[in-house]
Design an enzyme around this catalytic site. Structure first.
Site, PDB file in Angstrom:
ATOM      1  N   HIS A 130      63.981 -23.729  17.997  1.00  0.00           N
ATOM      2  CA  HIS A 130      63.360 -22.606  18.961  1.00  0.00           C
ATOM      3  C   HIS A 130      63.676 -22.521  20.373  1.00  0.00           C
ATOM      4  O   HIS A 130      63.122 -21.900  21.152  1.00  0.00           O
ATOM      5  CB  HIS A 130      61.934 -22.395  18.766  1.00  0.00           C
ATOM      6  CG  HIS A 130      61.242 -21.178  18.773  1.00  0.00           C
ATOM      7  ND1 HIS A 130      60.840 -20.664  20.013  1.00  0.00           N
ATOM      8  CD2 HIS A 130      60.895 -20.338  17.956  1.00  0.00           C
ATOM      9  CE1 HIS A 130      60.248 -19.682  19.710  1.00  0.00           C
ATOM     10  NE2 HIS A 130      60.456 -19.068  18.450  1.00  0.00           N
TER      11      HIS A 130
ATOM     12  N   ASP B 187      51.416 -19.972  22.215  1.00  0.00           N
ATOM     13  CA  ASP B 187      51.188 -18.795  21.447  1.00  0.00           C
ATOM     14  C   ASP B 187      51.607 -18.609  19.901  1.00  0.00           C
ATOM     15  O   ASP B 187      51.087 -17.920  19.129  1.00  0.00           O
ATOM     16  CB  ASP B 187      51.801 -17.495  22.571  1.00  0.00           C
ATOM     17  CG  ASP B 187      50.910 -17.064  23.646  1.00  0.00           C
ATOM     18  OD1 ASP B 187      49.723 -17.498  23.573  1.00  0.00           O
ATOM     19  OD2 ASP B 187      51.796 -16.945  24.617  1.00  0.00           O
TER      20      ASP B 187
ATOM     21  N   GLU C 259      44.870 -14.793  29.159  1.00  0.00           N
ATOM     22  CA  GLU C 259      46.449 -14.537  29.512  1.00  0.00           C
ATOM     23  C   GLU C 259      46.711 -13.054  30.023  1.00  0.00           C
ATOM     24  O   GLU C 259      45.724 -12.357  29.824  1.00  0.00           O
ATOM     25  CB  GLU C 259      47.372 -14.569  28.167  1.00  0.00           C
ATOM     26  CG  GLU C 259      47.619 -15.920  27.979  1.00  0.00           C
ATOM     27  CD  GLU C 259      48.826 -16.029  26.848  1.00  0.00           C
ATOM     28  OE1 GLU C 259      49.186 -17.135  26.219  1.00  0.00           O
ATOM     29  OE2 GLU C 259      49.317 -15.120  26.384  1.00  0.00           O
TER      30      GLU C 259
END
Length: 536
Positions: free
Chosen positions: A108, A171, A286
């Site tokens: 990732h 997240d 956030e």
């Protein structure tokens, strides 16, 4: 003897900058020579158990989530045990022909950080195949031992069986434990609990010498703090002991809309400094920008109904001028305290300056909330919009310069942005980070995490150019930002990135990976330090 040690340390301090000037000159030559494996290296590594040189296998690890950079390794290791990885590293360290090694979790990374050009990629997820329990929960002492190859979503599922959960998250949960701890692991809980690296008790690490070391704050602490946020430069994480807390059952999930940036950041900063003992606040905070395209697409838009999006879109008239700002907060609760949550949220919202009538609320399970991005991922995959280039840009900005970012970046460079993907902006408390760790952050007590998580489906070149323009703007304005998930091309840039931590970073590399075997994709160390310091 003490004088001798002092003299040697002084010599190293003097020689280190000269060493890396030399390494900088070697970088181009080294990168070009390591881009493809020599026949002798191919023969060399095939002696090892579990190595594959199949072209299909190699192709599968020659790019990453970013899909911006491609680089082929000479081989891929599918380990069936930690010993397999140890043997590989030791084979490179002790053998006559050094080769680089990259530990890959889910790939990732954004700009080739998990690649090993001409070296060997270790598919960490192969450790899942051996049938050995690699997630163990200790409910009495409130921690979980998890293999570095484990996904955070699997850690969550296992800990929830005991009514527990880690305190800090990213997240997206389909990332490996070792991968996020090598960076920092930042999300909306970081203001309260710090990043994921601030919530680790102990690590098992394979160093660049092929040694297996258990480390913590109290033993082998030098390696422990170096590895956390160390970008994989000092060792491969094979186990992490992670702090747990009692898991809530439900989440009251709120989004508030602003058209005034000053009110938006003022409210965020007030919320992260709130004394939770005097008045219950959000446990997750956030912020994000809603641009014209962002109202209609992206995984975050699924929170809003069609009517909500139309209402928000109408704030700017027929064509939205500049961004709208969204503050996102979550209050955790249990079924026992469910009767109080409405009042607690209402009292909290009374102190905030969002646009009247523009508060939106969902009530979901704790698991659903933490796994929210995955739900959006499935929708994007169904549309063929997930496996596309991701030229993301993540950086930390001091609180004192966030207005400059709003004016120069959000309302200027990104003014006509129509790309897909969220743009995040939220404050973090510096005192929740441990300065002994390798991760670098701005010097102010509050700094902002900014993430331009855009997809380059048709406009990759344009987005790349825009990212460079943003960084150039910051440099020109003297904004002392720090990139998160960084990738630089020169030693000078890396020295600037690490700042006062650079000398210690170099010393740790010389001690734990002197042949510069580990994580070549970061581009930090491009040549063996042993060649230049043979007596080390």
């Amino acid at each position: 003897m003490a004088l001798l040690k002092l003299t040697f340390s002084s010599l190293i301090f003097i020689l280190t900058p000269l060493l890396f000037i030399l390494l900088d000159h070697l970088q181009t030559l080294h990168c070009s020579s390591s881009a493809s494996a020599s026949p002798s290296l191919h023969h060399h590594i095939t002696k090892l158990k579990g190595i594959s040189t199949n072209s299909t296998t190699i192709a599968s690890v020659s790019t990453d989530f970013g899909r911006v950079i491609k680089a082929s390794p000479a081989g891929v290791l599918h380990p069936l045990s930690v010993t397999d990885i140890t043997n590989l590293v030791r084979f490179s360290y002790e053998g006559p022909q050094r080769f680089t090694i990259a530990a890959r979790g889910c790939g990732h990374s954004i700009r080739g950080q998990a690649l090993a050009p001409g070296g060997v990629v270790v598919e960490m997820r192969s450790l899942m195949r051996v049938g050995v329990e690699r997630i163990r929960v200790c409910s009495t002492e409130m921690y979980v031992d998890a293999g570095g190859e484990q996904l955070w979503i699997d850690v969550l599922h296992e800990t929830l069986k005991h009514g527990l959960a880690p305190r800090s998250w990213t997240d997206y949960l389909y990332l490996t434990v070792g991968g996020t701890l090598s960076n920092a692991g930042v999300s909306g809980q970081a203001f309260l609990h710090g990043p994921q690296i601030s919530n680790v008790h102990e690590l098992d690490v394979i160093t660049g010498k092929g040694e297996v070391v258990t480390c913590s704050e109290n033993y082998n602490s030098e390696l422990f703090f170096a590895v956390l946020g160390g970008l994989g430069q000092f060792g491969i994480i094979t186990r992490a002991r992670i702090a747990l807390e009692t898991a809530p059952e439900r989440v009251r999930w709120v989004r508030l809309i602003y058209n005034d940036f000053s009110a938006f950041i003022r409210d965020q900063e007030m919320l992260i400094l709130m004394d939770q003992e005097k008045k219950k606040g959000f446990q997750y905070i956030e912020g994000s920008l809603i641009m014209e395209q962002g109202i209609k697409s992206g995984w975050r838009s699924s929170f809003f109904s069609g009517g909500d999006m139309k209402k928000i879109g109408g704030l700017g008239g027929e064509k939205q001028q500049g961004p709208i700002y969204c503050l996102e907060g979550s209050m955790y609760y249990n079924n026992v305290t469910a009767s109080k949550v409405d009042q607690e949220v209402e009292l909290l919202l009374q102190d905030l300056s969002f646009l009247p009538g523009f508060s939106f609320t969902h009530d979901v399970s704790y698991l659903h909330f933490l796994d929210r991005v995955h739900h959006g991922e499935l929708k994007l995959r169904a549309k063929g919009l997930w496996d596309v280039p991701h030229p993301w840009l993540n950086f930390f900005v001091p609180k004192s310069r966030i207005q400059d970012i709003n004016l120069g970046v959000f309302n200027a460079i990104l003014k006509n942005n129509n790309s897909m993907g969220p743009i995040l902006i939220y404050p973090v408390n510096k005192n929740k980070w441990d300065e002994r760790m390798s991760a670098v952050i701005p010097e102010e007590e509050i700094f902002y995490s900014i993430g331009l998580l855009r997809s380059g489906l048709h406009d990759l070149e344009y987005l790349e150019k825009q990212n460079k323009e943003i960084l150039h703007f910051c440099d020109q304005q003297g904004i002392r930002f720090k990139q998160y998930l960084p990738r630089y091309s020169t030693q000078a840039e890396w020295m600037n990135h690490f700042g006062s931590k650079w000398d210690a970073f170099v010393q740790m590399k010389m001690k734990y990976d002197p042949r510069a075997i580990l994580s070549p994709g970061q581009g930090i160390f491009t040549s063996s330090l042993v060649d230049h310091h043979p007596n080390e």
